[in-house]
Design a protein around this motif. Sequence first.
Motif, PDB file in Angstrom:
ATOM      1  N   GLU A 464       0.602  -1.221   0.265  1.00 30.63           N
ATOM      2  CA  GLU A 464      -0.292  -0.170   0.272  1.00 30.63           C
ATOM      3  C   GLU A 464       0.983   1.100   0.347  1.00 30.63           C
ATOM      4  O   GLU A 464       0.900   2.335  -0.640  1.00 30.63           O
ATOM      5  CB  GLU A 464      -0.720   0.054   1.163  1.00 30.63           C
ATOM      6  CG  GLU A 464      -2.128  -0.651   0.655  1.00 30.63           C
ATOM      7  CD  GLU A 464      -3.437   0.051   1.784  1.00 30.63           C
ATOM      8  OE1 GLU A 464      -4.118   0.700   1.702  1.00 30.63           O
ATOM      9  OE2 GLU A 464      -2.860  -0.723   3.405  1.00 30.63           O
ATOM     10  N   VAL A 484      -6.709  -6.104  -3.872  1.00 30.98           N
ATOM     11  CA  VAL A 484      -6.646  -5.288  -3.819  1.00 30.98           C
ATOM     12  C   VAL A 484      -6.171  -3.502  -4.155  1.00 30.98           C
ATOM     13  O   VAL A 484      -6.135  -2.572  -4.153  1.00 30.98           O
ATOM     14  CB  VAL A 484      -5.292  -5.750  -2.974  1.00 30.98           C
ATOM     15  CG1 VAL A 484      -4.786  -3.914  -1.323  1.00 30.98           C
ATOM     16  CG2 VAL A 484      -5.824  -6.357  -1.461  1.00 30.98           C
ATOM     17  N   LYS A 487      -8.542  -1.940  -6.409  1.00 25.97           N
ATOM     18  CA  LYS A 487      -9.361  -1.025  -5.763  1.00 25.97           C
ATOM     19  C   LYS A 487      -8.410   0.557  -5.720  1.00 25.97           C
ATOM     20  O   LYS A 487      -9.125   1.429  -5.347  1.00 25.97           O
ATOM     21  CB  LYS A 487      -9.327  -1.372  -3.963  1.00 25.97           C
ATOM     22  CG  LYS A 487     -10.904  -2.349  -4.594  1.00 25.97           C
ATOM     23  CD  LYS A 487     -12.464  -1.539  -3.926  1.00 25.97           C
ATOM     24  CE  LYS A 487     -12.760  -2.960  -4.298  1.00 25.97           C
ATOM     25  NZ  LYS A 487     -13.660  -3.711  -4.927  1.00 25.97           N
ATOM     26  N   SER A 488      -7.339   0.172  -6.176  1.00 28.69           N
ATOM     27  CA  SER A 488      -6.308   1.053  -5.367  1.00 28.69           C
ATOM     28  C   SER A 488      -6.177   2.339  -6.883  1.00 28.69           C
ATOM     29  O   SER A 488      -5.854   3.522  -7.169  1.00 28.69           O
ATOM     30  CB  SER A 488      -5.097   1.615  -5.542  1.00 28.69           C
ATOM     31  OG  SER A 488      -4.892   0.268  -4.354  1.00 28.69           O
ATOM     32  N   GLY A 489      -7.159   1.734  -7.563  1.00 30.31           N
ATOM     33  CA  GLY A 489      -7.466   2.178  -9.232  1.00 30.31           C
ATOM     34  C   GLY A 489      -6.017   2.169  -9.990  1.00 30.31           C
ATOM     35  O   GLY A 489      -5.751   2.798 -10.938  1.00 30.31           O
ATOM     36  N   VAL A 529     -13.738   5.293 -12.714  1.00 29.10           N
ATOM     37  CA  VAL A 529     -13.605   5.474 -11.123  1.00 29.10           C
ATOM     38  C   VAL A 529     -14.033   6.670 -10.348  1.00 29.10           C
ATOM     39  O   VAL A 529     -15.356   5.876  -9.573  1.00 29.10           O
ATOM     40  CB  VAL A 529     -11.821   5.419 -10.525  1.00 29.10           C
ATOM     41  CG1 VAL A 529     -12.378   5.625  -9.164  1.00 29.10           C
ATOM     42  CG2 VAL A 529     -11.423   4.028 -10.846  1.00 29.10           C
ATOM     43  N   LYS A 530     -14.040   7.492 -11.179  1.00 30.75           N
ATOM     44  CA  LYS A 530     -14.984   8.787  -9.867  1.00 30.75           C
ATOM     45  C   LYS A 530     -16.262   9.448 -10.891  1.00 30.75           C
ATOM     46  O   LYS A 530     -16.185   9.389 -12.262  1.00 30.75           O
ATOM     47  CB  LYS A 530     -13.810   9.763 -10.183  1.00 30.75           C
ATOM     48  CG  LYS A 530     -12.384   9.707  -9.112  1.00 30.75           C
ATOM     49  CD  LYS A 530     -13.405  10.346  -7.594  1.00 30.75           C
ATOM     50  CE  LYS A 530     -12.468   9.779  -6.086  1.00 30.75           C
ATOM     51  NZ  LYS A 530     -12.080   8.226  -5.618  1.00 30.75           N
TER      52      LYS A 530
ATOM     53  N   GLY B 211     -18.465  -4.704  -2.536  1.00 33.31           N
ATOM     54  CA  GLY B 211     -17.909  -3.668  -2.458  1.00 33.31           C
ATOM     55  C   GLY B 211     -18.013  -2.168  -4.145  1.00 33.31           C
ATOM     56  O   GLY B 211     -16.978  -3.848  -5.033  1.00 33.31           O
ATOM     57  N   PRO B 212     -17.857  -1.692  -3.739  1.00 35.68           N
ATOM     58  CA  PRO B 212     -17.831  -0.631  -6.049  1.00 35.68           C
ATOM     59  C   PRO B 212     -16.132  -0.393  -5.268  1.00 35.68           C
ATOM     60  O   PRO B 212     -15.071  -0.509  -4.352  1.00 35.68           O
ATOM     61  CB  PRO B 212     -18.467   0.810  -4.886  1.00 35.68           C
ATOM     62  CG  PRO B 212     -18.610   0.663  -3.267  1.00 35.68           C
ATOM     63  CD  PRO B 212     -18.148  -0.141  -2.738  1.00 35.68           C
ATOM     64  N   MET B 213     -15.832  -0.103  -7.494  1.00 38.39           N
ATOM     65  CA  MET B 213     -14.570   0.744  -7.021  1.00 38.39           C
ATOM     66  C   MET B 213     -14.628   2.233  -6.665  1.00 38.39           C
ATOM     67  O   MET B 213     -15.778   2.986  -7.224  1.00 38.39           O
ATOM     68  CB  MET B 213     -14.447   0.265  -8.441  1.00 38.39           C
ATOM     69  CG  MET B 213     -12.739   1.270  -8.932  1.00 38.39           C
ATOM     70  SD  MET B 213     -11.284   1.086  -8.327  1.00 38.39           S
ATOM     71  CE  MET B 213     -10.877  -0.241  -9.737  1.00 38.39           C
ATOM     72  N   THR B 214     -14.021   2.909  -5.759  1.00 37.51           N
ATOM     73  CA  THR B 214     -13.199   3.791  -5.307  1.00 37.51           C
ATOM     74  C   THR B 214     -12.530   4.392  -5.833  1.00 37.51           C
ATOM     75  O   THR B 214     -12.104   6.219  -5.316  1.00 37.51           O
ATOM     76  CB  THR B 214     -13.922   3.643  -3.727  1.00 37.51           C
ATOM     77  OG1 THR B 214     -12.814   3.190  -3.631  1.00 37.51           O
ATOM     78  CG2 THR B 214     -15.150   3.693  -3.626  1.00 37.51           C
ATOM     79  N   GLY B 215     -11.252   3.576  -6.307  1.00 41.36           N
ATOM     80  CA  GLY B 215     -10.260   4.487  -6.034  1.00 41.36           C
ATOM     81  C   GLY B 215      -9.373   4.620  -5.352  1.00 41.36           C
ATOM     82  O   GLY B 215      -7.956   4.439  -4.698  1.00 41.36           O
ATOM     83  N   ARG B 216      -9.851   3.971  -4.043  1.00 40.67           N
ATOM     84  CA  ARG B 216      -8.844   3.236  -2.761  1.00 40.67           C
ATOM     85  C   ARG B 216      -9.308   2.805  -2.241  1.00 40.67           C
ATOM     86  O   ARG B 216     -10.920   2.238  -1.503  1.00 40.67           O
ATOM     87  CB  ARG B 216      -8.956   4.890  -1.977  1.00 40.67           C
ATOM     88  CG  ARG B 216      -8.656   5.026  -0.036  1.00 40.67           C
ATOM     89  CD  ARG B 216      -9.406   6.270   0.307  1.00 40.67           C
ATOM     90  NE  ARG B 216     -10.855   5.949   0.773  1.00 40.67           N
ATOM     91  CZ  ARG B 216     -10.681   5.594   2.118  1.00 40.67           C
ATOM     92  NH1 ARG B 216      -9.389   4.235   2.852  1.00 40.67           N
ATOM     93  NH2 ARG B 216     -12.484   4.686   1.857  1.00 40.67           N
ATOM     94  N   PHE B 217      -7.992   1.560  -2.392  1.00 42.09           N
ATOM     95  CA  PHE B 217      -8.629   0.400  -1.393  1.00 42.09           C
ATOM     96  C   PHE B 217      -9.143   0.661   0.728  1.00 42.09           C
ATOM     97  O   PHE B 217      -8.448   1.370   0.703  1.00 42.09           O
ATOM     98  CB  PHE B 217      -7.097  -0.069  -0.858  1.00 42.09           C
ATOM     99  CG  PHE B 217      -6.775  -1.644   0.122  1.00 42.09           C
ATOM    100  CD1 PHE B 217      -8.027  -3.073  -0.330  1.00 42.09           C
ATOM    101  CD2 PHE B 217      -6.827  -1.526   1.006  1.00 42.09           C
ATOM    102  CE1 PHE B 217      -7.361  -3.621   0.421  1.00 42.09           C
ATOM    103  CE2 PHE B 217      -7.017  -2.453   1.883  1.00 42.09           C
ATOM    104  CZ  PHE B 217      -7.487  -3.826   1.751  1.00 42.09           C
ATOM    105  N   MET B 219      -9.017  -1.143   3.593  1.00 39.69           N
ATOM    106  CA  MET B 219      -9.203  -2.881   4.454  1.00 39.69           C
ATOM    107  C   MET B 219      -9.972  -3.041   5.178  1.00 39.69           C
ATOM    108  O   MET B 219     -10.789  -4.194   4.962  1.00 39.69           O
ATOM    109  CB  MET B 219      -7.931  -2.607   5.660  1.00 39.69           C
ATOM    110  CG  MET B 219      -7.672  -3.872   6.458  1.00 39.69           C
ATOM    111  SD  MET B 219      -6.330  -4.904   5.820  1.00 39.69           S
ATOM    112  CE  MET B 219      -4.383  -4.424   6.319  1.00 39.69           C
TER     113      MET B 219
END
Lengths: 546, 458
Positions: A464, A484, A487-489, A529-530, B211-217, B219
């Motif tokens: 991360e 993981v 999800k961070s894009g 994503v946004k 869950g949705p894709m938000t651009g932020r993981f 935990m």
Amino acid sequence: MESSKPLYSGESLEELKQDILKKYPTKVARKRAKQIIINTIDEKEKVPEIGANARTIPGILTQRGCTYAGCKGVILGPTRDLVNIVHGPIGCSFYAWLTRRNQTRLKTPDDENYMTYCFSTDMQDSDIVFGGEGKLKTAVQEAYDLFKPKAISIFSTCPVGLIGDDVHQVAREMKAKLGINVFAFSCEGYKGVSQSAGHHIANNGIFKHVVGEDDTVQDGEYKINLLGEYNIGGDGFEIDRILSACGIKVISTYSGNSTYDQFANSHTADLNTVMCHRSINYVAEMMETKFGIPWIKINFIGAKATAKSLRKIAEYFGEQKLIDTVEEVIAKEMPEVESAMADARSHCEGKTAMMFVGGSRAHHYQELFNELGMRTVSAGYEFAHRDDYEGRKVLPTIKVDADSRNIEELQIEKDSARFRARKTKEQLKTLADKGFTFKDYKGMMPGMEQGSLVIDDISHYETEQLIEFFEPDVVCAGIKEKFVVQKSGVPMKQLHSYDSGGPYAGFRGAINFYKEIDRMVNSRVWAYVKAPWQKNPELSGSYAWE
Amino acid sequence: MLLKHTPVEIMERKALVINPAKTCQPVGAMYAALGIHACMPHSHGSQGCCSYHRSALTRHYKEPAMATTSSFTEGSSVFGGQANLVQAIDNIFTIYEPDIIAVHTTCLSETIGDDITQISRKAKDEGKVPEGKYVIHANTPSYIGSHVTGFANMCKGMVDYFSEKTGVKTNRFNIIPGYVEPSDMEEIKRLLSLMGVEFIMFPDTSGVLNGPMTGRFSMYPDGGVTVEQLKQTGDSMGTLALGETASSLAAKTLDTKFKVPCEMLELPIGLSCTDAFIDTLRKAAGITVPDAITYERGQMVDVITDMHQYFYGKKVALFGDPDQLISLTQFFLDLDMKPVHIVTGTPGKRFEKVIRSMTADLPYNINVRESGDTFLLHQWIKNEPVDLLVGNTYGKYIARDEDIPFLRHGFPIVDRVGHSYFPTVGYKGGLRLLEKVLDLLLDRIDRDAKEESFELVL
């Protein structure tokens, strides 16, 4: 997306490292500090020492699996005509059932293939209390009665070692009774520190129980074994295609697309070529000692690496006919590769990748990223040892700890009946004079950029932090990390299973990989994503309604 | 042929399981623990267990499945895993900062006899558990039961550690949804809200594993039952346990410990089982079923009656978890289809008894087996072919070899998406199942029809 990223200074990386370590309890920080290294390379190709093949700290979110996974899942999983019985509760066999994408191609429709089957003794509590040897014997008998396979192998899971079932005795007894080869592996999950121990146990077992069983000398020239190639997504098929076009005969592959008979006959090859150094270099060593087969490190990941490896094999055999054929094959294959490379490169150049995978893939795949003009800013292995990072020259200085000591080292002697020197002393000298090196692996770090960050057994927390710091364009790791990262894009490429893609080895594989990475790092999908209202949350637009 | 060594002749096996229809307890416990908000599931065993379970859950959900491990070595296997677990607890709270660590055991730690209660007490005494944080556990020996048993045991762990009785009864119901998908849990909650029933659902993986894709993981995503809610379960009016194998243990524990009465229901999959669920709720909560739900039911019955000719008499083979299979079998019977071969890997005598009693009046024999495997199922199919196969992804090898339309249902589904977003419970879920089954059966008719009888309208 940015087309290029600034270089990272040693100071900024050191700051990142300290930031990461700050989060850890003291003991953890001390240990992790040795496994997070800022790469430097001196003129003698010497790199800093890295901590590797060390225990994962309990509670740290690790990528690693267990010894059983390395033994049954990785090494013996791809051998299609073995009936692999897992002795233990059901889960161990269930999870290793078709999950690794090892492809296999039968020579005739009648060939045996048990890879689609999952065999288990499904131990119950009564077996744990009273012992499971009886059940195991019955299971072996039932497998024999049903399938009449040429060999049956048995894999121990954690509780088997604890309750003391003698799987080797059961194997000997059933071998005598059934008249087929039956052998067992003590690959309980708790042994060693990672899958690596399991690779070792599996390969030792194959060496002990199968290699040398069949002395038939096969037709064909330039006979080699391909060691440490697991045919994920058809990699092995592509390598076989190229080798066959060159007129090089593959006697056996350890262990992609493999059969029992190939292992039994593998000592008749004249050269061992090692792909994944980590999982199999010791087999190459043992084959040299026992049978006189020299070994070289090769790499078929990356078009240039593939060409280089082919040339090295040709140079070893030293015959002009082969050298010419190899050049012809390379000349025939490269134009298409180069055009695909140039096309993808025009979209990918300057982008960055991070790779945390395997015992060789994090190194090999840098070749393909280099060909795309992409930089690997950080990389590390999941289960490799120091020599895979720093090169084989550090082997004498690696301390053997308790976890490595309990993995059996076979004492190998020359097999006087089968030993055959493949090269004369003069031939070896001529090769050496030309700069040809045997059993030489320089490791990952000398090939990486100065100021790249090398991390062994990376944890989730570190991943991360790295994503935040490097903002890479693509990350490569395994299935547990896949979402993981995404999800961070950031797009994530699995380099264990290839996300159902591949092959990525050889020339056609390289083309597949260029296209795949081009797709991933230049896709429009990450821009969604946004939502529009998240990008522009102000309400000014509402005035339009007035 | 992919499974070409499977013979038609059936030889009974005593020891060898081939192509199982179950996996081991810990993965179910891990899945259940992910249904607690801000909880880190922890696998007390070798690294491989945790790695395999996380991989299986990740492949099934295409979502992060976070969990930690005690990373046993040979030493810990000999001397016990106390040091590993204490260190793990310290590291997890320090680095990953969950509110709860939910420890489950493995065959390894169970065989050596680690006492998790004692070890977590030690961790607490040593100050490794921050104020207001919790370590809970469930014993999940892999050599007993199956992944469903592990789920049940972790649900019981939630009750054991959190449920309290203040003496003041609330008007809430506890809903234990069973080992179902996050989408199913969401749908059950929607139905409860439509009914106007106050409830606490545990575990609840909706919003965690879909869950949705938000651009932020994150935990610890927003979903999951909270500690506060779990504590209140001891004061609820009653507990509805959906699916005997997965949910009855926790429900009975609430009954025994806090006198919260419980009702066991089959999973609300298909018409009859959803009817039973809604009707039980109606009576228990003393409410009238809202028109909206009756409307949904009517739509489902409409499709069943409209398309009955395509369902009628079609033979079905099923494998999977007992709770799902009982409801699915009932559903196929509701449709006048013929479930003929039914296998679960999960042991338990109730399964065969229930299926036998459901099918007692049928004019044909059915094959049913608990502790069975899909090798046996395949052999049954070879002996008596079917028109539809229902099961997890592994069924596709049988489906391809035997050329059978294949409905994916159960765990794991690793080659398709949808199960985490679209439910199969309730009437809406039933409609989706009807659509899927019809698609398969009608596609087959289209594929096999001669040109002269190829129909536009079906």
